[in-house]
Design a protein around this motif. Structure first.
Motif, PDB file in Angstrom:
ATOM      1  N   PHE A 119      -2.787  -7.006  -3.690  1.00  0.00           N
ATOM      2  CA  PHE A 119      -3.224  -5.806  -2.971  1.00  0.00           C
ATOM      3  C   PHE A 119      -2.047  -5.023  -2.385  1.00  0.00           C
ATOM      4  O   PHE A 119      -1.973  -3.804  -2.575  1.00  0.00           O
ATOM      5  CB  PHE A 119      -4.255  -6.158  -1.898  1.00  0.00           C
ATOM      6  N   PRO A 120      -1.101  -5.666  -1.685  1.00  0.00           N
ATOM      7  CA  PRO A 120       0.062  -4.895  -1.220  1.00  0.00           C
ATOM      8  C   PRO A 120       0.909  -4.337  -2.358  1.00  0.00           C
ATOM      9  O   PRO A 120       1.503  -3.269  -2.228  1.00  0.00           O
ATOM     10  CB  PRO A 120       0.865  -5.903  -0.391  1.00  0.00           C
ATOM     11  N   THR A 121       0.931  -5.036  -3.484  1.00  0.00           N
ATOM     12  CA  THR A 121       1.667  -4.523  -4.638  1.00  0.00           C
ATOM     13  C   THR A 121       1.004  -3.252  -5.155  1.00  0.00           C
ATOM     14  O   THR A 121       1.672  -2.269  -5.468  1.00  0.00           O
ATOM     15  CB  THR A 121       1.722  -5.589  -5.750  1.00  0.00           C
ATOM     16  N   LEU A 122      -0.320  -3.276  -5.219  1.00  0.00           N
ATOM     17  CA  LEU A 122      -1.073  -2.112  -5.688  1.00  0.00           C
ATOM     18  C   LEU A 122      -0.866  -0.913  -4.767  1.00  0.00           C
ATOM     19  O   LEU A 122      -0.601   0.201  -5.230  1.00  0.00           O
ATOM     20  CB  LEU A 122      -2.563  -2.458  -5.770  1.00  0.00           C
ATOM     21  N   THR A 123      -0.960  -1.136  -3.472  1.00  0.00           N
ATOM     22  CA  THR A 123      -0.844  -0.032  -2.513  1.00  0.00           C
ATOM     23  C   THR A 123       0.604   0.318  -2.193  1.00  0.00           C
ATOM     24  O   THR A 123       0.854   1.331  -1.559  1.00  0.00           O
ATOM     25  CB  THR A 123      -1.583  -0.377  -1.207  1.00  0.00           C
ATOM     26  N   GLY A 124       1.539  -0.502  -2.619  1.00  0.00           N
ATOM     27  CA  GLY A 124       2.948  -0.262  -2.317  1.00  0.00           C
ATOM     28  C   GLY A 124       3.686   0.514  -3.379  1.00  0.00           C
ATOM     29  O   GLY A 124       4.914   0.550  -3.384  1.00  0.00           O
ATOM     30  N   GLY A 125       2.969   1.113  -4.312  1.00  0.00           N
ATOM     31  CA  GLY A 125       3.637   1.949  -5.297  1.00  0.00           C
ATOM     32  C   GLY A 125       3.774   1.327  -6.674  1.00  0.00           C
ATOM     33  O   GLY A 125       4.428   1.906  -7.538  1.00  0.00           O
ATOM     34  N   TYR A 126       3.203   0.171  -6.885  1.00  0.00           N
ATOM     35  CA  TYR A 126       3.253  -0.479  -8.202  1.00  0.00           C
ATOM     36  C   TYR A 126       1.818  -0.733  -8.680  1.00  0.00           C
ATOM     37  O   TYR A 126       1.358  -1.881  -8.718  1.00  0.00           O
ATOM     38  CB  TYR A 126       4.021  -1.800  -8.128  1.00  0.00           C
ATOM     39  N   PRO A 127       1.103   0.325  -9.044  1.00  0.00           N
ATOM     40  CA  PRO A 127      -0.319   0.158  -9.352  1.00  0.00           C
ATOM     41  C   PRO A 127      -0.596  -0.725 -10.567  1.00  0.00           C
ATOM     42  O   PRO A 127      -1.549  -1.506 -10.547  1.00  0.00           O
ATOM     43  CB  PRO A 127      -0.814   1.584  -9.577  1.00  0.00           C
ATOM     44  N   LEU A 128       0.215  -0.633 -11.607  1.00  0.00           N
ATOM     45  CA  LEU A 128      -0.045  -1.456 -12.790  1.00  0.00           C
ATOM     46  C   LEU A 128       0.179  -2.937 -12.505  1.00  0.00           C
ATOM     47  O   LEU A 128      -0.612  -3.785 -12.914  1.00  0.00           O
ATOM     48  CB  LEU A 128       0.813  -0.990 -13.963  1.00  0.00           C
ATOM     49  N   ALA A 129       1.243  -3.248 -11.797  1.00  0.00           N
ATOM     50  CA  ALA A 129       1.501  -4.652 -11.450  1.00  0.00           C
ATOM     51  C   ALA A 129       0.419  -5.174 -10.514  1.00  0.00           C
ATOM     52  O   ALA A 129      -0.042  -6.317 -10.653  1.00  0.00           O
ATOM     53  CB  ALA A 129       2.875  -4.788 -10.806  1.00  0.00           C
ATOM     54  N   GLY A 130      -0.007  -4.338  -9.557  1.00  0.00           N
ATOM     55  CA  GLY A 130      -1.067  -4.746  -8.643  1.00  0.00           C
ATOM     56  C   GLY A 130      -2.381  -4.991  -9.356  1.00  0.00           C
ATOM     57  O   GLY A 130      -3.071  -5.995  -9.110  1.00  0.00           O
ATOM     58  N   LEU A 131      -2.744  -4.095 -10.266  1.00  0.00           N
ATOM     59  CA  LEU A 131      -3.975  -4.281 -11.037  1.00  0.00           C
ATOM     60  C   LEU A 131      -3.889  -5.500 -11.951  1.00  0.00           C
ATOM     61  O   LEU A 131      -4.889  -6.194 -12.159  1.00  0.00           O
ATOM     62  CB  LEU A 131      -4.289  -3.028 -11.850  1.00  0.00           C
ATOM     63  N   ALA A 132      -2.699  -5.759 -12.494  1.00  0.00           N
ATOM     64  CA  ALA A 132      -2.516  -6.933 -13.357  1.00  0.00           C
ATOM     65  C   ALA A 132      -2.723  -8.231 -12.589  1.00  0.00           C
ATOM     66  O   ALA A 132      -3.053  -9.257 -13.176  1.00  0.00           O
ATOM     67  CB  ALA A 132      -1.132  -6.908 -13.989  1.00  0.00           C
ATOM     68  N   MET A 133      -2.539  -8.182 -11.277  1.00  0.00           N
ATOM     69  CA  MET A 133      -2.801  -9.364 -10.450  1.00  0.00           C
ATOM     70  C   MET A 133      -4.233  -9.377  -9.937  1.00  0.00           C
ATOM     71  O   MET A 133      -4.874 -10.424  -9.907  1.00  0.00           O
ATOM     72  CB  MET A 133      -1.831  -9.410  -9.268  1.00  0.00           C
ATOM     73  N   LEU A 134      -4.725  -8.228  -9.512  1.00  0.00           N
ATOM     74  CA  LEU A 134      -6.034  -8.163  -8.852  1.00  0.00           C
ATOM     75  C   LEU A 134      -7.206  -8.369  -9.802  1.00  0.00           C
ATOM     76  O   LEU A 134      -8.142  -9.120  -9.479  1.00  0.00           O
ATOM     77  CB  LEU A 134      -6.192  -6.833  -8.125  1.00  0.00           C
TER      78      LEU A 134
END
Length: 163
Positions: A119-134
Motif C-alpha cells: 500500500f505505501p508503495t502504491l501511494t508513494g509513486g510506484y503504482p505498478l510495483a504496489g499493484l503487483a504486491m497488492l
C-alpha cells in the motif's frame, strides 16, 4: 525395471507412486478434491518466496562488491532474514499445496506483511510495483477464507501428540 518387489495387494496404478504426489480426493480416500484456490495461493506464496530470494541474491551481491552500508553485521543480519523468510515461504507454499492445516496462518501473515509494504508503495509513486504486491495478496487472502480451501487444508501432521 525396478529392483524392488511389487506388492500384489497394492493397485497396479499406484505401485511405486509417491504418496505426496497422488492427487487428493482419490477414490475411497474421503478427502476433498484439491480446489483451484489452493493452487492459486501456493503459486502466489511461491512467487513471493522467489522475489525474496532474488532480493537476497541482489542484496548479497551488493554486500560482496563493497556497497556502502551503515553496519556490516546489520546488513548480514538483513541478508539472513531475507533468506530465512524465503525458505519459510517455500515451505508454506509446499505444505499448503499438500493440504496441511498449519501453513494457512503463515500464508495469511505473509499476505498481511505484503499489504503493509504494497500500500505505501502504491501511494508513494510506484503504482505498478504496489499493484503487483497488492493484487496477489488480496486474492490470496480472499481464497484463504474460501470454504473449499479450508476443507482441503485441514490435514493435521502425522506425528503422535507430544504429551
Amino acid at each position: 525395471m525396478s529392483s524392488a518387489p511389487e506388492d500384489p495387494s497394492e493397485p497396479a496404478d499406484n505401485r511405486g507412486a509417491d504418496p505426496a504426489a497422488t492427487p487428493a480426493g482419490g477414490a475411497g480416500t474421503g478427502a476433498p478434491a484439491r480446489p483451484a484456490g489452493i493452487l492459486v495461493i501456493a503459486i502466489v506464496v511461491a512467487l513471493e518466496a522467489t522475489a525474496l530470494l532474488v532480493a537476497a541474491i541482489w542484496y548479497g551481491s551488493q554486500l560482496l562488491t563493497g556497497a556502502p552500508v551503515l553496519s556490516f553485521w546489520g546488513a548480514v543480519f538483513t541478508l539472513g532474514l531475507l533468506l530465512a523468510f524465503s525458505a519459510w515461504l517455500y515451505a508454506v507454499s509446499t505444505f499448503l499445496f499438500r493440504g496441511y492445516r498449519w501453513p494457512r496462518a503463515g500464508a495469511l501473515v505473509a499476505q498481511l506483511f505484503t499489504l503493509t509494504i504494497g500500500f505505501p508503495t502504491l501511494t508513494g509513486g510506484y503504482p505498478l510495483a504496489g499493484l503487483a504486491m497488492l493484487v496477489p495478496a488480496v486474492l490470496a487472502i480472499v481464497l484463504l477464507f474460501d470454504k473449499r480451501v479450508i476443507a482441503f487444508a485441514s490435514r493435521a501432521g502425522g506425528a503422535p501428540p507430544a504429551l
